[in-house]
Scaffold this motif. Sequence first.
Motif, PDB file in Angstrom:
ATOM      1  N   ARG A   1       0.847  -1.362   0.045  1.00  0.00           N
ATOM      2  CA  ARG A   1      -0.033  -0.157   0.115  1.00  0.00           C
ATOM      3  C   ARG A   1       0.991   1.335  -0.196  1.00  0.00           C
ATOM      4  NH1 ARG A   1      -4.770  -1.853  -1.791  1.00  0.00           N
ATOM      5  NH2 ARG A   1      -5.358  -3.524  -0.628  1.00  0.00           N
ATOM      6  N   PRO A   2       0.432   2.252  -0.598  1.00  0.00           N
ATOM      7  CA  PRO A   2       1.487   3.658  -0.613  1.00  0.00           C
ATOM      8  C   PRO A   2       1.413   4.153   0.752  1.00  0.00           C
ATOM      9  CG  PRO A   2      -0.843   4.067  -1.590  1.00  0.00           C
ATOM     10  CD  PRO A   2      -0.782   2.617  -1.413  1.00  0.00           C
ATOM     11  N   THR A   3       2.534   4.721   0.790  1.00  0.00           N
ATOM     12  CA  THR A   3       2.682   5.786   1.966  1.00  0.00           C
ATOM     13  C   THR A   3       1.747   6.938   2.053  1.00  0.00           C
ATOM     14  OG1 THR A   3       4.603   7.234   1.126  1.00  0.00           O
ATOM     15  CG2 THR A   3       5.082   5.101   2.400  1.00  0.00           C
TER      16      THR A   3
ATOM     17  N   PHE B   1     -15.938  11.316 -13.365  1.00  0.00           N
ATOM     18  CA  PHE B   1     -14.806  10.520 -12.883  1.00  0.00           C
ATOM     19  C   PHE B   1     -15.217   9.757 -11.809  1.00  0.00           C
ATOM     20  CE2 PHE B   1     -13.097  14.412 -14.993  1.00  0.00           C
ATOM     21  CZ  PHE B   1     -12.275  13.915 -15.912  1.00  0.00           C
ATOM     22  N   PRO B   2     -14.669   8.653 -11.593  1.00  0.00           N
ATOM     23  CA  PRO B   2     -14.742   7.723 -10.450  1.00  0.00           C
ATOM     24  C   PRO B   2     -14.100   8.338  -9.446  1.00  0.00           C
ATOM     25  CG  PRO B   2     -12.852   6.764 -11.761  1.00  0.00           C
ATOM     26  CD  PRO B   2     -13.452   8.121 -12.672  1.00  0.00           C
ATOM     27  N   PRO B   3     -14.284   8.028  -8.138  1.00  0.00           N
ATOM     28  CA  PRO B   3     -13.790   8.616  -6.818  1.00  0.00           C
ATOM     29  C   PRO B   3     -12.088   8.703  -7.045  1.00  0.00           C
ATOM     30  CG  PRO B   3     -15.404   7.006  -6.190  1.00  0.00           C
ATOM     31  CD  PRO B   3     -15.185   6.810  -7.623  1.00  0.00           C
ATOM     32  N   MET B   4     -11.704   9.612  -6.349  1.00  0.00           N
ATOM     33  CA  MET B   4     -10.038   9.586  -6.356  1.00  0.00           C
ATOM     34  C   MET B   4      -9.647   8.396  -5.669  1.00  0.00           C
ATOM     35  SD  MET B   4      -8.998  12.134  -7.756  1.00  0.00           S
ATOM     36  CE  MET B   4      -7.356  12.988  -7.041  1.00  0.00           C
ATOM     37  N   PRO B   5      -8.633   7.851  -6.164  1.00  0.00           N
ATOM     38  CA  PRO B   5      -7.716   6.682  -5.538  1.00  0.00           C
ATOM     39  C   PRO B   5      -7.497   7.207  -3.987  1.00  0.00           C
ATOM     40  CG  PRO B   5      -6.326   7.547  -7.324  1.00  0.00           C
ATOM     41  CD  PRO B   5      -7.553   8.385  -7.072  1.00  0.00           C
TER      42      PRO B   5
ATOM     43  N   ALA C   1      -6.479   2.305   0.439  1.00  0.00           N
ATOM     44  CA  ALA C   1      -7.108   0.876   0.591  1.00  0.00           C
ATOM     45  C   ALA C   1      -7.290   0.122  -0.791  1.00  0.00           C
ATOM     46  CB  ALA C   1      -8.340   1.005   1.457  1.00  0.00           C
ATOM     47  N   ASP C   2      -7.264   1.040  -1.783  1.00  0.00           N
ATOM     48  CA  ASP C   2      -7.804   0.622  -3.097  1.00  0.00           C
ATOM     49  C   ASP C   2      -6.473   0.781  -3.961  1.00  0.00           C
ATOM     50  OD1 ASP C   2      -7.742   3.117  -3.664  1.00  0.00           O
ATOM     51  OD2 ASP C   2     -10.050   3.079  -4.385  1.00  0.00           O
TER      52      ASP C   2
ATOM     53  N   ALA D   1       3.455 -12.764  -2.821  1.00  0.00           N
ATOM     54  CA  ALA D   1       2.146 -13.016  -3.690  1.00  0.00           C
ATOM     55  C   ALA D   1       1.183 -12.035  -2.764  1.00  0.00           C
ATOM     56  CB  ALA D   1       1.800 -14.280  -3.623  1.00  0.00           C
ATOM     57  N   LEU D   2       1.301 -11.648  -1.472  1.00  0.00           N
ATOM     58  CA  LEU D   2       0.304 -10.651  -0.812  1.00  0.00           C
ATOM     59  C   LEU D   2       0.778  -9.264  -0.961  1.00  0.00           C
ATOM     60  CD1 LEU D   2       0.666 -13.115   2.400  1.00  0.00           C
ATOM     61  CD2 LEU D   2      -1.019 -13.265   0.707  1.00  0.00           C
ATOM     62  N   ILE D   3      -0.466  -8.651  -0.517  1.00  0.00           N
ATOM     63  CA  ILE D   3       0.057  -7.065  -0.455  1.00  0.00           C
ATOM     64  C   ILE D   3       0.475  -6.636   0.892  1.00  0.00           C
ATOM     65  CG2 ILE D   3      -1.310  -4.699  -0.735  1.00  0.00           C
ATOM     66  CD1 ILE D   3      -3.141  -6.280  -2.881  1.00  0.00           C
ATOM     67  N   HIS D   4       1.354  -5.953   0.960  1.00  0.00           N
ATOM     68  CA  HIS D   4       1.938  -5.601   2.018  1.00  0.00           C
ATOM     69  C   HIS D   4       1.646  -4.215   2.800  1.00  0.00           C
ATOM     70  CE1 HIS D   4       5.070  -8.650   2.632  1.00  0.00           C
ATOM     71  NE2 HIS D   4       4.694  -8.767   1.036  1.00  0.00           N
ATOM     72  N   SER D   5       1.717  -3.728   3.974  1.00  0.00           N
ATOM     73  CA  SER D   5       1.211  -2.531   4.516  1.00  0.00           C
ATOM     74  C   SER D   5       2.385  -1.359   4.191  1.00  0.00           C
ATOM     75  CB  SER D   5       1.468  -2.666   5.970  1.00  0.00           C
ATOM     76  OG  SER D   5       2.597  -2.696   6.376  1.00  0.00           O
ATOM     77  N   SER D   6       1.889  -0.241   4.031  1.00  0.00           N
ATOM     78  CA  SER D   6       2.613   1.140   3.617  1.00  0.00           C
ATOM     79  C   SER D   6       3.695   1.046   4.691  1.00  0.00           C
ATOM     80  CB  SER D   6       1.658   1.962   3.778  1.00  0.00           C
ATOM     81  OG  SER D   6       1.230   2.383   5.020  1.00  0.00           O
ATOM     82  N   ALA D   7       3.685   0.701   5.695  1.00  0.00           N
ATOM     83  CA  ALA D   7       4.970   0.913   6.606  1.00  0.00           C
ATOM     84  C   ALA D   7       6.098  -0.376   6.605  1.00  0.00           C
ATOM     85  CB  ALA D   7       4.644   0.681   8.061  1.00  0.00           C
ATOM     86  N   CYS D   8       5.683  -1.379   5.578  1.00  0.00           N
ATOM     87  CA  CYS D   8       6.419  -2.597   5.422  1.00  0.00           C
ATOM     88  C   CYS D   8       7.827  -1.977   4.899  1.00  0.00           C
ATOM     89  CB  CYS D   8       5.836  -3.424   4.648  1.00  0.00           C
ATOM     90  SG  CYS D   8       7.114  -5.003   4.258  1.00  0.00           S
ATOM     91  N   THR D   9       8.832  -2.325   5.375  1.00  0.00           N
ATOM     92  CA  THR D   9      10.421  -1.861   5.220  1.00  0.00           C
ATOM     93  C   THR D   9      11.113  -2.741   4.299  1.00  0.00           C
ATOM     94  OG1 THR D   9      11.358  -2.725   7.138  1.00  0.00           O
ATOM     95  CG2 THR D   9      10.637  -0.287   7.111  1.00  0.00           C
ATOM     96  N   ALA D  10      10.397  -3.974   3.840  1.00  0.00           N
ATOM     97  CA  ALA D  10      10.950  -5.078   3.063  1.00  0.00           C
ATOM     98  C   ALA D  10      11.467  -4.141   1.502  1.00  0.00           C
ATOM     99  CB  ALA D  10       9.968  -6.050   2.680  1.00  0.00           C
TER     100      ALA D  10
END
Length: 149
Positions: free
Chosen positions: A44-46, A77-81, A84-85, A104-113
Amino acid sequence: MDTLAPTEPVTDQPQPPAAPAPKEPQGPPCVLCGKPALVHWMRRPTDEELVAIQRLEQDRRDHALQLADPQLPKPVFPPMPQGADTTVAVYACGPHAIGMEDAALIHSSACTAPNEADLPGHDCIPEKLPTEPPEKPGPLPAHWTSGGQ
């Protein structure tokens, strides 16, 4: 019958060396060391990245409105990004890659990997895959299948 002669002019002057071949485009670099990436995963983006993504989308919408035909209804236009999406890609070389199951999974925005201390793991709890199967798609039109018209 005349024989064909080369059409290139013959000169006694030395020819300049040929220009070097252009470098092949490189893919994205590893976020940790800068070497060419071999793998990627999503997170996810910061907050800062999300602001930049939304700014880019707003610029795109403004441009579309400028180009829109004033005699037609304005584009809708659709809602702004939102965070969560939206996802951003994290690129890594082989030595800095996390495990394939984790990638294969979606990581959190705070993931430092990729973080050298955690490799081949990471430091977040990724989102779980959906437990329900995706909606079954409807049948394809006949002209999209082999033997169709």
